[in-house]
Design a protein around this motif. Sequence first.
Motif, mmCIF file in Angstrom:
data_model
loop_
_atom_site.group_PDB
_atom_site.id
_atom_site.type_symbol
_atom_site.label_atom_id
_atom_site.label_comp_id
_atom_site.label_asym_id
_atom_site.label_seq_id
_atom_site.Cartn_x
_atom_site.Cartn_y
_atom_site.Cartn_z
ATOM 1 N N ASP A 74 129.837 -0.983 -70.547
ATOM 2 C CA ASP A 74 130.696 -0.003 -71.395
ATOM 3 C C ASP A 74 130.689 -0.758 -72.722
ATOM 4 O O ASP A 74 131.352 -0.246 -73.798
ATOM 5 C CB ASP A 74 132.004 0.108 -71.006
ATOM 6 C CG ASP A 74 132.250 1.277 -69.591
ATOM 7 O OD1 ASP A 74 131.195 2.011 -69.717
ATOM 8 O OD2 ASP A 74 132.956 1.348 -69.107
ATOM 9 N N ALA A 75 130.332 -1.850 -72.947
ATOM 10 C CA ALA A 75 130.318 -2.741 -74.119
ATOM 11 C C ALA A 75 128.926 -2.792 -75.030
ATOM 12 O O ALA A 75 127.836 -2.852 -74.210
ATOM 13 C CB ALA A 75 130.949 -4.082 -73.996
ATOM 14 N N SER A 76 129.121 -3.245 -76.139
ATOM 15 C CA SER A 76 127.855 -3.580 -76.928
ATOM 16 C C SER A 76 127.820 -5.122 -77.249
ATOM 17 O O SER A 76 126.690 -5.454 -77.734
ATOM 18 C CB SER A 76 127.697 -2.651 -78.238
ATOM 19 O OG SER A 76 128.722 -2.866 -79.141
ATOM 20 N N SER A 97 134.624 -3.251 -82.476
ATOM 21 C CA SER A 97 135.879 -2.942 -81.132
ATOM 22 C C SER A 97 135.257 -2.940 -80.130
ATOM 23 O O SER A 97 135.920 -2.928 -78.877
ATOM 24 C CB SER A 97 136.249 -1.716 -81.583
ATOM 25 O OG SER A 97 135.324 -0.717 -81.964
ATOM 26 N N GLU A 98 133.801 -2.533 -79.951
ATOM 27 C CA GLU A 98 133.125 -2.620 -78.597
ATOM 28 C C GLU A 98 132.836 -3.827 -78.092
ATOM 29 O O GLU A 98 131.905 -3.790 -76.800
ATOM 30 C CB GLU A 98 131.609 -1.818 -78.768
ATOM 31 C CG GLU A 98 131.824 -0.342 -79.387
ATOM 32 C CD GLU A 98 131.891 -0.373 -80.821
ATOM 33 O OE1 GLU A 98 131.755 -1.542 -81.446
ATOM 34 O OE2 GLU A 98 132.125 0.543 -81.796
ATOM 35 N N THR A 99 133.504 -5.017 -78.550
ATOM 36 C CA THR A 99 133.181 -6.424 -78.002
ATOM 37 C C THR A 99 134.014 -6.383 -76.606
ATOM 38 O O THR A 99 135.269 -6.090 -76.813
ATOM 39 C CB THR A 99 133.071 -7.235 -78.825
ATOM 40 O OG1 THR A 99 132.438 -6.808 -80.109
ATOM 41 C CG2 THR A 99 132.931 -8.802 -78.452
ATOM 42 N N GLU A 141 125.033 -2.705 -74.406
ATOM 43 C CA GLU A 141 124.219 -1.571 -74.809
ATOM 44 C C GLU A 141 123.244 -2.178 -75.803
ATOM 45 O O GLU A 141 123.513 -3.123 -76.587
ATOM 46 C CB GLU A 141 124.985 -0.577 -75.727
ATOM 47 C CG GLU A 141 126.245 0.163 -74.661
ATOM 48 C CD GLU A 141 127.107 0.970 -75.424
ATOM 49 O OE1 GLU A 141 127.893 1.611 -75.057
ATOM 50 O OE2 GLU A 141 127.049 1.022 -76.811
#
Length: 283
Positions: free
Chosen positions: A23-25, A205-207, A268
């Motif tokens: 769910d993270a990049s 924020s996707e970290t 991702e």
Amino acid sequence: MSSMTAPHPIDDQWDRFRSTLADASQLLLCLDFDGTLAPIVEEPDEASPTPENEAALASLVSASAVSTAIVSGRALADVRDRIDGPKTYAGNHGLELSRHGLVAVHPVARKRTSRLEAVCTALETVLEPVPNCRIENKRLTGTVHVRSVPRRLRPVVRRHTHAVVDRFGNDALEVSTGKRIFEIGPSIPWGKGNAVALIAADLPSETVPIYIGDDVTDESAFRIVEPDGIGIRVGGDEPSAASCRVESPTEVATVLDWLGSVGVDLLESDTSELSSVDTSSFE
């Protein structure tokens, strides 16, 4: 905020690792040094990371989707000499922070260095008769090492340490307990968790943040990363804010290898947004 419960063995948590990373990049991996990357040794000056941890960390440092940081109770210069690679280091339990080519020192801790020096000097005299007791002045914090002190004398060291800090610290310094150590530092609400929060604030924020540590001082960092990220306690099943645990630095290498071989692929693949971030505002 995470509650204090017994962390789960890492082997029970791989599905959670997979879903969290998928769910993270980006991944922010923060690591303690002593007892995590390096086995605990009788003489702290002899501590060094295991070759397996050093190699696995080097692989993660080179991954574009991973940011790595060392967060240690050691002085910044000391820990940087012991493990190379990460661009970010926090020393003295987060009171020193090296990132973006700059070193920041907590202003209150800086002002109390002379008081800390007076405490360490007094402890050198007071504890000199205690066999194998070692006082380490790390400029911003101090450590009284009792790992090699006879067990029956450790309460004596504790009493003298508290008495000296009470006398010379004048409420500006406080004592905390770790694994076979007594830590002396400024009595301010600051710790490893605050450093991890600052490091994480630089990233998208996707970290997803992962923190691995072994001692009481790592609990504030576990509370910062959980439950959106993952805290991994090195050691037994004592209550912790971390949700996972491994037994030893040997098992830490297993986690780092998994992150490098499987975890990175789960992130991702599109990280192009990162190249457009203006990093000048972080400096």
